[in-house]
Design an enzyme around this catalytic site. Structure first.
Site, short mmCIF file in Angstrom:
data_model
loop_
_atom_site.label_atom_id
_atom_site.label_comp_id
_atom_site.label_asym_id
_atom_site.label_seq_id
_atom_site.Cartn_x
_atom_site.Cartn_y
_atom_site.Cartn_z
N LYS A 57 102.97 54.20 65.94
CA LYS A 57 102.76 55.23 65.00
C LYS A 57 101.19 55.70 64.79
CE LYS A 57 102.68 52.12 61.04
NZ LYS A 57 103.53 51.91 59.57
N TYR A 108 69.50 59.06 53.30
CA TYR A 108 69.73 59.62 52.19
C TYR A 108 69.69 58.70 50.83
CZ TYR A 108 71.79 63.77 54.33
OH TYR A 108 71.97 64.87 55.04
N ARG A 126 108.77 50.47 48.40
CA ARG A 126 108.14 51.59 49.12
C ARG A 126 109.23 52.51 49.36
NH1 ARG A 126 103.98 50.86 53.73
NH2 ARG A 126 105.84 50.23 55.01
N MET A 130 76.72 61.56 58.06
CA MET A 130 78.00 62.28 58.59
C MET A 130 77.94 62.09 59.90
SD MET A 130 79.75 65.98 58.35
CE MET A 130 79.91 65.89 56.47
#
Length: 406
Positions: free
Chosen positions: A56, A275, A154, A328
């Protein structure tokens, strides 16, 4: 910002990888032979149980088509995916395999299941009723799994609900090809929840007369033979993640991730980097700016600041620390301690590999190896080793200046 590499300056890449990397953020190499070796080790550990393959989420970010094809060629006969779209990919790669879809059955999806001959994993009485209606109307007899909740809370029928369908099983011609549950804490060897789930599952599975049973995921395989039943369902261990975090990793590493240095720059003592200016140079510092960031799955959580050391990358064979916040598209790395001739613009650095494991990176990210692998970005060129492996180029994206990173 893409920089055409000088082939002579990148000795650690094959010609195929070097070509694929020319316009990519970096290169993700997936070793299909290692995945097959991991599957065979798990299969041997679980004998006489059958060993399936969980593919998956695009085989945990490693490429479902390529992984399923390699595992099928190695003898894997059963695969688990999350969605019908994933099942279609696996069916094309493994035409003879049994494929189970973990997210279950919904109204109006029956024809899609039948078309590619895959099996829903049913975990709700409404699903079961809808599946029954489809099978009666269509005559389809492809089978389904029943998922029973033994403690995950779940998906899955409750044990009481499962007991309620026993008369249907005893009546025969029920179409149930597997009864399964899922361990919630299998990676914790001595967690008492494992024994409770085992007891609950053993009791309910025993009354599903003649139906194969499955409980163990990757970590569950290593809990012992009593957890293995008729079929085991390894996922993370196939891809090199440690299924036994309380002990050494028994699996082979599968992925290697490299990214390119786009600039070398010098900063003075007292200058800040990145940053927020959260990292301050304590000496005249040489930085390598690397073309990978959180958009590529190199999480911002691995950043360094004045009080916390972040992740490391391998540059010219040596570990070097991240400097400042990961942005990023870019990551700054402190390469001051390396010889200047060893580090140049255009060189590749290693983010995963050369001793840096997926699990180590997950620790820096504050997460688990599963999330690391499934987050690896589409801007990487993907290279497959083993079998009939081929390069897969990165997904096309508009060119943007590196300086625009946020």
């Amino acid at each position: 910002m893409n920089i055409a590499p000088d082939p002579k300056s990148i000795p650690l890449l094959s010609p195929e990888a070097n070509q694929a990397a020319a316009t990519a953020t970096g290169v993700l190499t997936v070793d299909l032979d290692a995945i097959v070796a991991n599957w065979r080790k798990l299969e041997k550990t679980a004998v006489p149980a059958e060993c399936a393959g969980v593919v998956k989420a695009d085989a945990y970010g490693c490429g479902a088509e390529q992984v399923a094809r390699a595992l099928a060629a190695a003898g894997c006969k059963t695969f688990f995916v999350a969605t019908l779209d994933e099942a279609r990919v696996v069916r094309a790669a493994a035409p003879a395999a049994a494929i189970y879809v973990l997210d279950g059955f919904f109204q109006n999806t029956g024809e899609a299941y039948a078309k590619i001959d895959c099996k829903p994993v049913i975990g709700d009485l409404n699903e079961l009723a809808e599946w029954d209606v489809f099978c009666r109307r269509s005559g389809w007899s492809g089978g389904a799994a029943i998922h029973i909740d033994t403690g995950m809370n779940r998906l899955g029928l409750t044990v009481t609900e499962a007991q309620g369908i026993i008369p249907r099983i005893n009546a025969g011609d029920h179409g149930i090809t597997l009864v399964m549950s899922h361990l919630a804490s299998a990676e914790l060897l001595n967690n008492p929840a494992n024994a409770r789930q085992l007891t609950a599952f053993r009791e309910i599975a025993s009354v599903f007369s003649g139906v194969p049973a499955s409980l163990a995921n990757s970590s569950g395989i290593f809990l012992g033979a009593q957890f293995q039943f008729d079929l085991v369902r390894p996922g993370c261990a196939l891809y090199g993640i440690n299924p036994t975090p309380e002990a050494d990793n028994p699996m082979q590493p599968v992925v290697e991730l490299k990214a390119r240095i786009v600039q070398i720059r010098n900063v003075e003592r007292g200058d800040t980097v990145g940053y927020g200016g959260t990292w301050t140079a304590r000496r005249p510092t040489r930085l390598a700016i690397v073309s990978a960031g959180y958009a590529d799955g190199y999480f911002r959580a691995a950043s360094a600041n004045d009080g916390t050391r972040g992740a490391e990358v391998v540059v010219a064979g040596k570990r070097c620390p991240v400097a400042g916040r990961i942005s990023m598209d870019l990551t700054a790395v402190d390469v001051t301690d390396l010889d200047k001739s060893a580090v140049r613009r255009g060189h590749m650095v290693t983010l995963i590999g050369e001793g840096i494991t997926v699990d180590e990176l997950a620790h820096h990210f504050g997460t688990i190896g599963y999330e690391v692998l499934t987050s690896l970005g589409k801007r990487y060129a993907r290279i497959y080793k083993g079998g009939n492996a081929t390069a897969e180029p990165p997904a096309p994206s508009p060119a943007e200046p590196a300086a625009a990173s946020t």
